[in-house]
Write a protein that holds these residues in place. Structure first.
Motif, mmCIF file in Angstrom:
data_model
loop_
_atom_site.group_PDB
_atom_site.id
_atom_site.type_symbol
_atom_site.label_atom_id
_atom_site.label_comp_id
_atom_site.label_asym_id
_atom_site.label_seq_id
_atom_site.Cartn_x
_atom_site.Cartn_y
_atom_site.Cartn_z
ATOM 1 N N UNK A 171 -53.528 -0.764 34.382
ATOM 2 C CA UNK A 171 -54.259 -1.588 35.350
ATOM 3 C C UNK A 171 -54.824 -0.684 36.436
ATOM 4 N N UNK A 172 -56.169 -0.651 36.535
ATOM 5 C CA UNK A 172 -56.823 0.160 37.555
ATOM 6 C C UNK A 172 -57.179 -0.704 38.755
ATOM 7 N N UNK A 173 -56.861 -0.226 39.942
ATOM 8 C CA UNK A 173 -57.152 -0.959 41.173
ATOM 9 C C UNK A 173 -58.321 -0.293 41.902
ATOM 10 N N UNK A 174 -59.195 -1.059 42.551
ATOM 11 C CA UNK A 174 -60.373 -0.485 43.219
ATOM 12 C C UNK A 174 -60.045 0.069 44.606
ATOM 13 N N UNK A 175 -59.126 1.037 44.656
ATOM 14 C CA UNK A 175 -58.716 1.601 45.942
ATOM 15 C C UNK A 175 -59.630 2.709 46.435
ATOM 16 N N UNK A 176 -60.409 3.313 45.547
ATOM 17 C CA UNK A 176 -61.306 4.393 45.948
ATOM 18 C C UNK A 176 -62.584 3.866 46.570
ATOM 19 N N UNK A 177 -63.192 4.646 47.434
ATOM 20 C CA UNK A 177 -64.456 4.295 48.094
ATOM 21 C C UNK A 177 -65.585 4.458 47.087
ATOM 22 N N UNK A 178 -66.059 3.355 46.522
ATOM 23 C CA UNK A 178 -67.079 3.444 45.476
ATOM 24 C C UNK A 178 -68.405 3.963 46.017
ATOM 25 N N UNK A 179 -68.694 3.714 47.281
ATOM 26 C CA UNK A 179 -69.966 4.186 47.834
ATOM 27 C C UNK A 179 -69.978 5.703 48.045
ATOM 28 N N UNK A 180 -68.822 6.318 47.918
ATOM 29 C CA UNK A 180 -68.737 7.779 47.945
ATOM 30 C C UNK A 180 -68.337 8.344 46.583
ATOM 31 N N UNK A 181 -68.497 7.542 45.539
ATOM 32 C CA UNK A 181 -68.161 7.934 44.164
ATOM 33 C C UNK A 181 -66.681 8.286 44.005
ATOM 34 N N UNK A 182 -65.828 7.861 44.913
ATOM 35 C CA UNK A 182 -64.394 8.116 44.788
ATOM 36 C C UNK A 182 -63.709 7.055 43.934
ATOM 37 N N UNK A 183 -64.373 5.964 43.689
ATOM 38 C CA UNK A 183 -63.810 4.885 42.899
ATOM 39 C C UNK A 183 -64.906 4.085 42.232
ATOM 40 N N UNK A 184 -64.492 3.052 41.519
ATOM 41 C CA UNK A 184 -65.415 2.252 40.725
ATOM 42 C C UNK A 184 -65.889 0.999 41.443
ATOM 43 N N UNK A 185 -65.122 0.521 42.429
ATOM 44 C CA UNK A 185 -65.431 -0.753 43.042
ATOM 45 C C UNK A 185 -65.090 -1.929 42.150
ATOM 46 N N UNK A 186 -64.316 -1.682 41.081
ATOM 47 C CA UNK A 186 -63.996 -2.741 40.118
ATOM 48 C C UNK A 186 -62.545 -2.626 39.667
ATOM 49 N N UNK A 187 -61.942 -3.768 39.382
ATOM 50 C CA UNK A 187 -60.637 -3.796 38.728
ATOM 51 C C UNK A 187 -60.824 -3.475 37.249
ATOM 52 N N UNK A 188 -59.832 -2.821 36.653
ATOM 53 C CA UNK A 188 -59.922 -2.479 35.247
ATOM 54 C C UNK A 188 -58.627 -2.769 34.510
ATOM 55 N N UNK A 189 -58.743 -3.239 33.270
ATOM 56 C CA UNK A 189 -57.595 -3.515 32.414
ATOM 57 C C UNK A 189 -57.779 -2.786 31.092
ATOM 58 N N UNK A 190 -56.746 -2.080 30.657
ATOM 59 C CA UNK A 190 -56.839 -1.257 29.458
ATOM 60 C C UNK A 190 -55.592 -1.432 28.581
ATOM 61 N N UNK A 191 -55.573 -2.446 27.698
ATOM 62 C CA UNK A 191 -54.475 -2.551 26.737
ATOM 63 C C UNK A 191 -54.698 -1.555 25.598
#
Length: 435
Positions: free
Chosen positions: A260-280
């Motif tokens: 489970x990926x959480x959008x904790x990174x600053x997406x406007x600085x390319x540090x994160x995605x700005x989106x939640x992610x699920x990977x089974x």
């Protein structure tokens, strides 16, 4: 508003309003990045409109400059927010056969996972460092991206054609903590810390100036080169994971897991995605001196502001995801040294991509000019479109066990096909310990 202006894209006549839209964003709606004000923001998503000069010309609109960034940001964010991360493989493995523990000294893979767990109440800690230096985007060199845009004032419109030189680098540091809840269940937290650097500059720039009232144009004139640079550092998107052994025999193990990926990174600085992610995913591995493993998964993502909806301005689309596969083997060269290799693939469904195109710009010549009465100028630029693609990589490296449960890792990641954001061979070094 220059109603007599016409241009041709792929032999189709269109009016000037459409021309301005294509020149400004080459794909995106005017409100695609509506909440990011690039006239005052220092976020890295604004580096490209600054470097094109779209914010440096009198009368140019912030909305248009934001749109310039949107086509690039969507393509960049799709991939850099889902870079390969080091695995939580713990090195030596303890498997249970009829309740009797057996230790195998194959140290396991590096950028993917294997089915075995670390054991009940064990704690695994690791830290890795890698550097991604990107050279191409969708087969085009980042050192020479064609670009055209317009700046509109009360009396005229300035059309600029230039090339962009983009330098884009990510230093990624990843900390992993894995705890064995039971002999069958592991839980993990993956903490990426990143430093992103982007520098953009223009060259071979020329301008055409068109009078609003008369539709008379002049040029080309040399345009002032522009450039901008920026860096950002911070925590990326934190990942939480669990893995459970479904079936384990003496040497073979089959497990299922969920990331489970959480959008904790600053997406406007390319540090994160700005989106939640699920990977089974599901993973099978066989432990021996040469240990093969296979992992199959699927990545789902929620919407992100870095992937604006072109049909419904003001709304966003999901970050592209898709199928994943990892196939590889680890060779226990000696008791303390393992050679690891993997073939890795990631699918990106309906992802934004960039392609070069040419826009034919037609305007009237000044009355004093010799015939013909009008001039057509081809402007080279890029436009974005949506399609699905795979990125395939080969990972090769070594794991060394110099003392007890201490493991040192070295690895290089090679991208096999030139699609999406292509990076140079990516080095990785790491250290881990199991308690």
């Amino acid at each position: 508003m220059l109603k007599e202006f016409r241009f041709t894209l792929r032999n189709r006549p269109m009016k000037k309003r459409t021309l301005q839209l294509l020149l400004l964003c080459c794909a995106s709606s005017a409100s695609a990045m509506g909440q990011i004000d690039c006239s005052t923001s220092t976020k890295l998503v604004c580096q490209i409109p600054f470097s094109t000069g779209a914010l440096n010309k009198n009368g140019s609109s912030v909305t248009g400059a934001n749109s310039v960034a949107a086509g690039f940001n969507s393509a960049i964010a799709t991939q850099v927010s889902q870079l390969p991360l080091s695995s939580s493989s713990s090195g030596t493995v303890v498997l249970y056969s009829n309740g009797v523990p057996q230790t195998y000294h194959n140290l396991g893979p590096i950028l993917t996972d294997r089915a075995a767990t670390i054991g009940k109440h064990h704690l695994f800690l690791s830290f890795t460092a890698s550097q991604f230096y990107f050279t191409d985007i969708d087969g085009q060199s980042l050192g020479r991206i064609p670009f055209a845009y317009s700046a509109i004032s009360d009396t005229s419109t300035v059309y600029t054609e230039e090339n962009l030189d983009i330098h884009f680098k990510i230093n990624q540091y990843v900390a992993i903590a894995t705890y064995g809840v039971t002999n069958r269940l592991d839980v993990s937290m993956v903490l990426p810390i990143e430093r992103v650097s982007i520098g953009t500059s223009s060259f071979n720039a020329q301008e055409f100036i068109v009078d609003t009232a008369s539709n008379v144009g002049q040029g080309p004139f040399p345009a002032q080169p522009t450039n901008s640079r920026g860096t950002a550092s911070g925590i990326g998107d934190i990942l939480f994971a669990g893995k459970y052994i479904v079936k384990s025999e003496e040497r073979s193990t089959f497990s299922v897991g969920l990331n489970m990926r959480t959008p904790t990174g600053d997406d406007r600085n390319y540090l994160g995605s700005g989106a939640w992610g699920t990977n089974p995913y599901a993973v099978f591995s066989y432990i021996s001196r040469v240990s093969p493993h296979v992992r199959l998964g699927y990545q789902w993502n929620t919407t992100t502001e870095l992937n604006p909806n072109l049909v419904r301005p003001g709304s966003n689309l999901a970050l592209p995801g898709g199928l994943q596969y990892n196939v590889g083997a680890d060779w226990a060269w000696t008791k303390y040294l393992t050679v690891a290799g993997d073939l890795m693939g990631n699918q990106y469904l309906n992802a934004p991509r960039l392609t070069p195109t040419t826009i034919a710009l037609t305007f009237k010549n000044p009355p004093s000019a010799q015939p013909p009465p009008s001039t057509t100028v081809p402007l080279s630029t890029v436009t974005s479109f949506g399609s699905s693609y795979w990125i395939n990589d080969i990972s090769a490296g070594l794991k060394w066990n110099p003392y007890r449960d201490l493991i040192l890792t070295g690895n290089v990641l090679f991208q096999l096909n030139n699609v999406g954001m292509r990076a140079r061979p990516t080095p990785l070094v790491g250290i881990s310990y199991k308690f």
